[in-house]
Design a protein around this motif. Structure first.
Motif, PDB file in Angstrom:
ATOM      1  N   ILE A  78      -9.625   0.268  -8.034  1.00 40.78           N
ATOM      2  CA  ILE A  78      -8.918  -0.504  -7.017  1.00 40.78           C
ATOM      3  C   ILE A  78      -7.513  -0.841  -7.533  1.00 40.78           C
ATOM      4  CG2 ILE A  78     -11.012  -1.502  -6.006  1.00 40.78           C
ATOM      5  CD1 ILE A  78     -10.455  -4.061  -7.617  1.00 40.78           C
ATOM      6  N   PRO A  79      -6.544  -1.107  -6.632  1.00 38.04           N
ATOM      7  CA  PRO A  79      -5.189  -1.452  -7.078  1.00 38.04           C
ATOM      8  C   PRO A  79      -5.144  -2.849  -7.687  1.00 38.04           C
ATOM      9  CG  PRO A  79      -5.350  -1.655  -4.699  1.00 38.04           C
ATOM     10  CD  PRO A  79      -6.651  -1.060  -5.167  1.00 38.04           C
ATOM     11  N   HIS A  80      -4.096  -3.124  -8.474  1.00 41.47           N
ATOM     12  CA  HIS A  80      -3.968  -4.449  -9.077  1.00 41.47           C
ATOM     13  C   HIS A  80      -2.497  -4.821  -9.254  1.00 41.47           C
ATOM     14  CE1 HIS A  80      -3.496  -1.919 -12.676  1.00 41.47           C
ATOM     15  NE2 HIS A  80      -2.809  -2.940 -13.183  1.00 41.47           N
ATOM     16  N   ILE A  81      -2.253  -6.124  -9.359  1.00 38.90           N
ATOM     17  CA  ILE A  81      -0.918  -6.666  -9.649  1.00 38.90           C
ATOM     18  C   ILE A  81      -1.092  -7.716 -10.739  1.00 38.90           C
ATOM     19  CG2 ILE A  81       1.029  -8.013  -8.773  1.00 38.90           C
ATOM     20  CD1 ILE A  81       0.585  -6.805  -6.047  1.00 38.90           C
ATOM     21  N   THR A  82      -0.219  -7.689 -11.742  1.00 34.13           N
ATOM     22  CA  THR A  82      -0.298  -8.647 -12.842  1.00 34.13           C
ATOM     23  C   THR A  82       0.819  -9.679 -12.762  1.00 34.13           C
ATOM     24  OG1 THR A  82       1.049  -7.222 -14.273  1.00 34.13           O
ATOM     25  CG2 THR A  82      -1.344  -6.923 -14.356  1.00 34.13           C
ATOM     26  N   ASN A  83       0.705 -10.715 -13.587  1.00 30.87           N
ATOM     27  CA  ASN A  83       1.742 -11.752 -13.737  1.00 30.87           C
ATOM     28  C   ASN A  83       2.070 -12.459 -12.424  1.00 30.87           C
ATOM     29  OD1 ASN A  83       2.506  -9.261 -15.655  1.00 30.87           O
ATOM     30  ND2 ASN A  83       2.939 -11.163 -16.741  1.00 30.87           N
ATOM     31  N   VAL A  84       1.044 -12.747 -11.633  1.00 29.29           N
ATOM     32  CA  VAL A  84       1.266 -13.420 -10.342  1.00 29.29           C
ATOM     33  C   VAL A  84       1.538 -14.906 -10.577  1.00 29.29           C
ATOM     34  CG1 VAL A  84       0.184 -14.086  -8.160  1.00 29.29           C
ATOM     35  CG2 VAL A  84      -0.106 -11.749  -9.049  1.00 29.29           C
ATOM     36  N   THR A  85       2.642 -15.382 -10.024  1.00 32.11           N
ATOM     37  CA  THR A  85       3.025 -16.788 -10.169  1.00 32.11           C
ATOM     38  C   THR A  85       2.835 -17.575  -8.874  1.00 32.11           C
ATOM     39  OG1 THR A  85       5.321 -16.187  -9.661  1.00 32.11           O
ATOM     40  CG2 THR A  85       4.715 -16.342 -11.983  1.00 32.11           C
ATOM     41  N   LYS A  86       2.645 -16.864  -7.755  1.00 33.62           N
ATOM     42  CA  LYS A  86       2.536 -17.563  -6.471  1.00 33.62           C
ATOM     43  C   LYS A  86       1.835 -16.669  -5.462  1.00 33.62           C
ATOM     44  CE  LYS A  86       5.592 -19.904  -3.145  1.00 33.62           C
ATOM     45  NZ  LYS A  86       7.024 -20.174  -2.831  1.00 33.62           N
ATOM     46  N   ILE A  87       0.903 -17.250  -4.706  1.00 36.89           N
ATOM     47  CA  ILE A  87       0.299 -16.537  -3.575  1.00 36.89           C
ATOM     48  C   ILE A  87       1.060 -16.956  -2.327  1.00 36.89           C
ATOM     49  CG2 ILE A  87      -1.786 -16.242  -2.189  1.00 36.89           C
ATOM     50  CD1 ILE A  87      -3.404 -16.635  -4.758  1.00 36.89           C
ATOM     51  N   ILE A  88       1.767 -16.017  -1.735  1.00 38.81           N
ATOM     52  CA  ILE A  88       2.654 -16.328  -0.608  1.00 38.81           C
ATOM     53  C   ILE A  88       1.901 -16.336   0.719  1.00 38.81           C
ATOM     54  CG2 ILE A  88       4.684 -15.532   0.675  1.00 38.81           C
ATOM     55  CD1 ILE A  88       5.705 -14.345  -1.998  1.00 38.81           C
ATOM     56  N   GLU A  89       1.069 -15.327   0.941  1.00 38.43           N
ATOM     57  CA  GLU A  89       0.360 -15.224   2.221  1.00 38.43           C
ATOM     58  C   GLU A  89      -0.928 -14.426   2.050  1.00 38.43           C
ATOM     59  OE1 GLU A  89       1.148 -13.724   6.850  1.00 38.43           O
ATOM     60  OE2 GLU A  89       2.673 -13.404   5.302  1.00 38.43           O
ATOM     61  N   ILE A  90      -1.974 -14.894   2.701  1.00 39.74           N
ATOM     62  CA  ILE A  90      -3.250 -14.170   2.712  1.00 39.74           C
ATOM     63  C   ILE A  90      -3.453 -13.605   4.114  1.00 39.74           C
ATOM     64  CG2 ILE A  90      -5.746 -14.366   2.463  1.00 39.74           C
ATOM     65  CD1 ILE A  90      -5.243 -16.611   0.447  1.00 39.74           C
ATOM     66  N   LYS A  91      -3.495 -12.287   4.221  1.00 38.03           N
ATOM     67  CA  LYS A  91      -3.650 -11.622   5.514  1.00 38.03           C
ATOM     68  C   LYS A  91      -5.070 -11.066   5.647  1.00 38.03           C
ATOM     69  CE  LYS A  91       1.232 -10.213   5.699  1.00 38.03           C
ATOM     70  NZ  LYS A  91       2.168  -9.074   5.913  1.00 38.03           N
ATOM     71  N   ASP A  92      -5.367 -10.508   6.815  1.00 39.08           N
ATOM     72  CA  ASP A  92      -6.707  -9.969   7.054  1.00 39.08           C
ATOM     73  C   ASP A  92      -7.024  -8.795   6.133  1.00 39.08           C
ATOM     74  OD1 ASP A  92      -7.209 -11.804   9.018  1.00 39.08           O
ATOM     75  OD2 ASP A  92      -6.590 -10.484  10.662  1.00 39.08           O
ATOM     76  N   LYS A  93      -6.024  -7.946   5.868  1.00 42.41           N
ATOM     77  CA  LYS A  93      -6.282  -6.734   5.093  1.00 42.41           C
ATOM     78  C   LYS A  93      -5.483  -6.659   3.798  1.00 42.41           C
ATOM     79  CE  LYS A  93      -7.572  -3.951   9.107  1.00 42.41           C
ATOM     80  NZ  LYS A  93      -7.327  -2.686   9.862  1.00 42.41           N
ATOM     81  N   SER A  94      -4.705  -7.702   3.505  1.00 40.87           N
ATOM     82  CA  SER A  94      -3.869  -7.660   2.309  1.00 40.87           C
ATOM     83  C   SER A  94      -3.500  -9.066   1.865  1.00 40.87           C
ATOM     84  CB  SER A  94      -2.595  -6.850   2.576  1.00 40.87           C
ATOM     85  OG  SER A  94      -1.803  -7.500   3.566  1.00 40.87           O
TER      86      SER A  94
END
Length: 202
Positions: A78-94
């Motif tokens: 599965i894809p991944h992103i590192t070093n996240v400092t903030k969750i901006i928006e939670i969508k239905d598919k992303s």
């Protein structure tokens, strides 16, 4: 993932609002490096049910490799992103996040299922609740071993599945030496190749 005593950590997470928890515990998991640890956790995730979003810390306080999260994602494909400092928006598919790169802050969107690793200060954890402690004191905590996994090959876990071993831990030496190569593309390529050979990198 840990010894049976890890139950106390899961119980504390219940007191902070977590709904469910599980422990991966088996003597055959002992001595795992980051690769074997990541693989074990990926198998545990498959066992409990593949989630839409996996959130990991950036790194542990002992090894400090920051490799386990991304390696779990690779094992789960599965894809991944590192070093996240903030969750901006939670969508239905992303999910849309801000991540701290060496020189910039970048806004990224990633589709589910996915994994993110978060920086230490992303949120302030809530305090454990005494009421939740009473409400969850009898909540079951499943404990999974190698025999519960899809892959039961012992060579993929613990010391057997670890291609590396820690001999010593030390801070890296700082090296700020720089060299600028000038010339045509052919000349620069030749100089760079010679430099890499000189440093025994190739």
């Amino acid at each position: 993932m840990g010894p049976p005593q890890a139950k106390q950590i899961v119980e504390e997470s219940f007191m902070m609002g977590v709904d469910e928890g599980a422990i991966l515990s088996d003597r055959k998991f002992a001595g795992a490096d980051v690769l074997a640890t990541s693989y074990t956790l990926s198998q545990g995730i498959k066992k409990v049910g593949n989630p839409d979003l996996i959130i990991c810390g950036k790194q542990t306080t002992d090894g400090d490799t920051a490799q386990v999260g991304p390696e779990i994602a690779e094992f789960l494909n599965i894809p991944h992103i590192t070093n996240v400092t903030k969750i901006i928006e939670i969508k239905d598919k992303s999910i849309v996040v801000e991540c701290d790169m060496p020189n910039t802050l970048e806004e990224c969107e990633i589709n589910y299922p996915c994994l993110i690793t978060v920086e230490k200060g992303i949120y302030e954890p809530r305090l454990p609740s005494f009421k939740l402690k009473l409400d969850t004191k009898n909540r079951e905590i499943p404990m999974y071993s190698l025999s519960d996994f899809e892959d039961q090959d012992e060579n993929n876990y613990g010391l057997n599945g670890s291609p590396t071993q820690v001999l010593r831990i030390f801070p890296p030496t700082s090296n700020n030496e720089k060299e600028v190569l000038r010339g045509s593309s052919e000349e620069i390529s030749e100089k760079l190749a010679n430099k890499l050979k000189e440093l025994k990198l190739i």
